[in-house]
Write a protein that holds these residues in place. Sequence first.
Motif, PDB file in Angstrom:
ATOM      1  N   MET A 297       0.850  -1.200   0.000  1.00 45.17           N
ATOM      2  CA  MET A 297       0.000   0.000   0.000  1.00 45.17           C
ATOM      3  C   MET A 297       0.882   1.246   0.000  1.00 45.17           C
ATOM      4  O   MET A 297       1.845   1.341   0.758  1.00 45.17           O
ATOM      5  CB  MET A 297      -0.905   0.006   1.248  1.00 45.17           C
ATOM      6  N   GLU A 298       0.542   2.206  -0.850  1.00 37.06           N
ATOM      7  CA  GLU A 298       1.324   3.420  -0.925  1.00 37.06           C
ATOM      8  C   GLU A 298       0.744   4.506  -0.044  1.00 37.06           C
ATOM      9  O   GLU A 298      -0.468   4.664   0.064  1.00 37.06           O
ATOM     10  CB  GLU A 298       1.405   3.923  -2.369  1.00 37.06           C
ATOM     11  N   GLU A 299       1.635   5.254   0.577  1.00 35.47           N
ATOM     12  CA  GLU A 299       1.259   6.413   1.359  1.00 35.47           C
ATOM     13  C   GLU A 299       2.168   7.554   0.933  1.00 35.47           C
ATOM     14  O   GLU A 299       3.147   7.344   0.213  1.00 35.47           O
ATOM     15  CB  GLU A 299       1.436   6.130   2.859  1.00 35.47           C
ATOM     16  N   PHE A 300       1.841   8.759   1.383  1.00 36.15           N
ATOM     17  CA  PHE A 300       2.769   9.840   1.128  1.00 36.15           C
ATOM     18  C   PHE A 300       2.930  10.674   2.389  1.00 36.15           C
ATOM     19  O   PHE A 300       2.047  10.746   3.231  1.00 36.15           O
ATOM     20  CB  PHE A 300       2.326  10.698  -0.064  1.00 36.15           C
ATOM     21  N   ILE A 301       4.112  11.251   2.503  1.00 36.38           N
ATOM     22  CA  ILE A 301       4.447  12.057   3.667  1.00 36.38           C
ATOM     23  C   ILE A 301       4.487  13.526   3.249  1.00 36.38           C
ATOM     24  O   ILE A 301       4.567  13.860   2.075  1.00 36.38           O
ATOM     25  CB  ILE A 301       5.791  11.633   4.275  1.00 36.38           C
ATOM     26  N   GLU A 302       4.428  14.408   4.226  1.00 34.86           N
ATOM     27  CA  GLU A 302       4.409  15.838   3.925  1.00 34.86           C
ATOM     28  C   GLU A 302       5.761  16.304   3.395  1.00 34.86           C
ATOM     29  O   GLU A 302       6.821  15.812   3.793  1.00 34.86           O
ATOM     30  CB  GLU A 302       4.047  16.633   5.183  1.00 34.86           C
ATOM     31  N   TYR A 303       5.698  17.240   2.479  1.00 35.66           N
ATOM     32  CA  TYR A 303       6.895  17.871   1.941  1.00 35.66           C
ATOM     33  C   TYR A 303       7.335  18.961   2.928  1.00 35.66           C
ATOM     34  O   TYR A 303       6.894  20.103   2.870  1.00 35.66           O
ATOM     35  CB  TYR A 303       6.574  18.483   0.577  1.00 35.66           C
ATOM     36  N   ASN A 304       8.184  18.563   3.872  1.00 33.97           N
ATOM     37  CA  ASN A 304       8.719  19.526   4.829  1.00 33.97           C
ATOM     38  C   ASN A 304      10.211  19.273   5.007  1.00 33.97           C
ATOM     39  O   ASN A 304      10.769  18.329   4.441  1.00 33.97           O
ATOM     40  CB  ASN A 304       7.981  19.454   6.178  1.00 33.97           C
ATOM     41  N   ARG A 305      10.864  20.138   5.749  1.00 34.47           N
ATOM     42  CA  ARG A 305      12.317  20.065   5.880  1.00 34.47           C
ATOM     43  C   ARG A 305      12.769  18.713   6.426  1.00 34.47           C
ATOM     44  O   ARG A 305      13.687  18.080   5.891  1.00 34.47           O
ATOM     45  CB  ARG A 305      12.817  21.191   6.792  1.00 34.47           C
ATOM     46  N   GLU A 306      12.115  18.258   7.473  1.00 38.86           N
ATOM     47  CA  GLU A 306      12.510  17.000   8.105  1.00 38.86           C
ATOM     48  C   GLU A 306      12.406  15.831   7.138  1.00 38.86           C
ATOM     49  O   GLU A 306      13.326  15.010   7.025  1.00 38.86           O
ATOM     50  CB  GLU A 306      11.630  16.746   9.332  1.00 38.86           C
ATOM     51  N   ASN A 307      11.318  15.740   6.411  1.00 35.61           N
ATOM     52  CA  ASN A 307      11.121  14.612   5.501  1.00 35.61           C
ATOM     53  C   ASN A 307      12.026  14.690   4.275  1.00 35.61           C
ATOM     54  O   ASN A 307      12.441  13.658   3.734  1.00 35.61           O
ATOM     55  CB  ASN A 307       9.654  14.538   5.076  1.00 35.61           C
ATOM     56  N   VAL A 308      12.322  15.906   3.822  1.00 41.05           N
ATOM     57  CA  VAL A 308      13.271  16.052   2.712  1.00 41.05           C
ATOM     58  C   VAL A 308      14.641  15.559   3.132  1.00 41.05           C
ATOM     59  O   VAL A 308      15.318  14.820   2.399  1.00 41.05           O
ATOM     60  CB  VAL A 308      13.331  17.517   2.241  1.00 41.05           C
ATOM     61  N   LEU A 309      15.083  15.942   4.318  1.00 42.98           N
ATOM     62  CA  LEU A 309      16.392  15.503   4.799  1.00 42.98           C
ATOM     63  C   LEU A 309      16.451  13.985   4.929  1.00 42.98           C
ATOM     64  O   LEU A 309      17.484  13.366   4.643  1.00 42.98           O
ATOM     65  CB  LEU A 309      16.707  16.162   6.146  1.00 42.98           C
ATOM     66  N   LYS A 310      15.346  13.370   5.316  1.00 44.19           N
ATOM     67  CA  LYS A 310      15.315  11.914   5.480  1.00 44.19           C
ATOM     68  C   LYS A 310      15.538  11.187   4.162  1.00 44.19           C
ATOM     69  O   LYS A 310      16.052  10.070   4.139  1.00 44.19           O
ATOM     70  CB  LYS A 310      13.972  11.483   6.081  1.00 44.19           C
ATOM     71  N   THR A 311      15.137  11.813   3.044  1.00 48.32           N
ATOM     72  CA  THR A 311      15.261  11.128   1.761  1.00 48.32           C
ATOM     73  C   THR A 311      16.710  10.871   1.383  1.00 48.32           C
ATOM     74  O   THR A 311      16.991  10.013   0.550  1.00 48.32           O
ATOM     75  CB  THR A 311      14.590  11.948   0.633  1.00 48.32           C
ATOM     76  N   TYR A 312      17.636  11.621   1.982  1.00 49.40           N
ATOM     77  CA  TYR A 312      19.052  11.412   1.683  1.00 49.40           C
ATOM     78  C   TYR A 312      19.815  10.795   2.854  1.00 49.40           C
ATOM     79  O   TYR A 312      21.027  10.648   2.812  1.00 49.40           O
ATOM     80  CB  TYR A 312      19.701  12.736   1.256  1.00 49.40           C
ATOM     81  N   GLU A 313      19.085  10.401   3.912  1.00 50.19           N
ATOM     82  CA  GLU A 313      19.737   9.814   5.079  1.00 50.19           C
ATOM     83  C   GLU A 313      20.394   8.485   4.766  1.00 50.19           C
ATOM     84  O   GLU A 313      21.371   8.099   5.397  1.00 50.19           O
ATOM     85  CB  GLU A 313      18.723   9.637   6.217  1.00 50.19           C
ATOM     86  N   GLU A 314      19.849   7.746   3.788  1.00 53.18           N
ATOM     87  CA  GLU A 314      20.392   6.422   3.478  1.00 53.18           C
ATOM     88  C   GLU A 314      21.856   6.492   3.060  1.00 53.18           C
ATOM     89  O   GLU A 314      22.602   5.530   3.211  1.00 53.18           O
ATOM     90  CB  GLU A 314      19.581   5.766   2.367  1.00 53.18           C
ATOM     91  N   MET A 315      22.291   7.646   2.520  1.00 55.12           N
ATOM     92  CA  MET A 315      23.679   7.780   2.101  1.00 55.12           C
ATOM     93  C   MET A 315      24.514   8.490   3.159  1.00 55.12           C
ATOM     94  O   MET A 315      25.737   8.466   3.093  1.00 55.12           O
ATOM     95  CB  MET A 315      23.753   8.514   0.762  1.00 55.12           C
TER      96      MET A 315
END
Length: 451
Positions: free
Chosen positions: A1-19
């Motif tokens: 099931m797909e969900e989406f998260i809010e486009y905010n500073r915290e969530n943007v930073l998380k998108t690059y946490e894997e690296m």
Amino acid sequence: MEEFIEYNRENVLKTYEEMGDALKARNTENTEKFRKGSFTLKFQSEGDRRIRIKQIKHSFLFGSTAFMLGSFEDDPSKESVFKEKFAGICNQAVVPFYWSDLEPEEGKLRFDKNSEYIYRRPTPDSVLEFCSEYGLEPKGHCLLWHISLPGWLSKYSPEVRKRLVEKRFREISERYADKIPSFDIVNESCSFQPKADKVLFPDSEEYALELGNKYFPNNRKILNETNEAIWYSYFRTGKYMPFNMQLKDFIRRGLPFDEIGIQYHIFAKEQDLMKVGGDRFASPYRSFIDASSMMGVLDMLDAYNKPMHISEITIPSYWGGNAVHEDAQAALTEILYRIWFATPNMKSIVWWNLVDGYAAYAPHGVGVGENKYGGGLLRYDLSEKPAYKVLDKLINNEWHTEIDDKCSGTDYSFRGFYGDYVIETEEESGHRTHRVSFDSDGCEVLVNTEE
């Protein structure tokens, strides 16, 4: 099931946490290795002297479109503010050469600054005047694009259109080849080749590259491509993305181009951009904030060992309504500029619409068309958004060299960012100012301290 998260500073930073640390180390190492060099000032004699070294311009190009010059119809007082804000973070300006607006009437070219006014399409001469005044490097965009064709062209056969394309290249070359160092020769040919063949003639992109080589032999010729053939496709197909296949084919056949342009327009709904979980193929827009996709595309194209450009950028700060996400825009801007600046063959980064509310194909200040994304670095009133402040900090502070020191020998060595510098020296014989360029590692400059 797909969900989406809010486009905010915290969530943007998380998108690059894997690296995480690996990405930070890569950026630090490559910035030091590819954007800086070891330089030496050589003096004619020994003696105690004070040295002040200040970088005044980057060799790396930070650009934006100059399309709004002379176009603030609703408030002409914005013109001077726009110029100052532009030059505050940019050393490159994109000059519009859209055929539909440069020659709206056959045979009547809008080169001269006194030509007929068209919104968001200042004449090339006007933009070059702006560049000269503020020390900006001009870049021509674009010589052939199937979308921007004058209406009168359609009455001609493909054979005649071909001759008219050559006429256009020749006329622009005669006036601007010695004034504008680089041009987007072909725009978006990979994404829309069937349509281009229909409205122009078969293999129009190949013909344009040949004309570029003929009429602009000493200019940097850029093959510029859009999202569909790069980010969306890489997210799904990896190395088989269409633009990579086109590059391989063009190189194999010896078609002439010098540099690679990569567009990065986030024209996506918030829920499509910020989807999490589910089928990774469901929303290609997720590729824009997928760290592995970003690095995969950059590494793949960097391997061609040709200069690269992030040629057009839109990073949203809102999607209409009252929800404003300026901090998220700033966070993503900082992440990406650090990555792009540290990519070995990257040469320039060009933000597209500097000001909110003035995008193409939309009324002033209305959130429709490209305006609905809030992709400017300045608000409609030209006040600075957080993303502008981020770039100001990076370009004019962190990625900036300034030294105040003393020396007594004949040599003074330092490490700094490539670019133009002002060197001031104070010694018994007096105070002198020198302008020098450091454009290669190991560069030595003789500083004349004698009359």
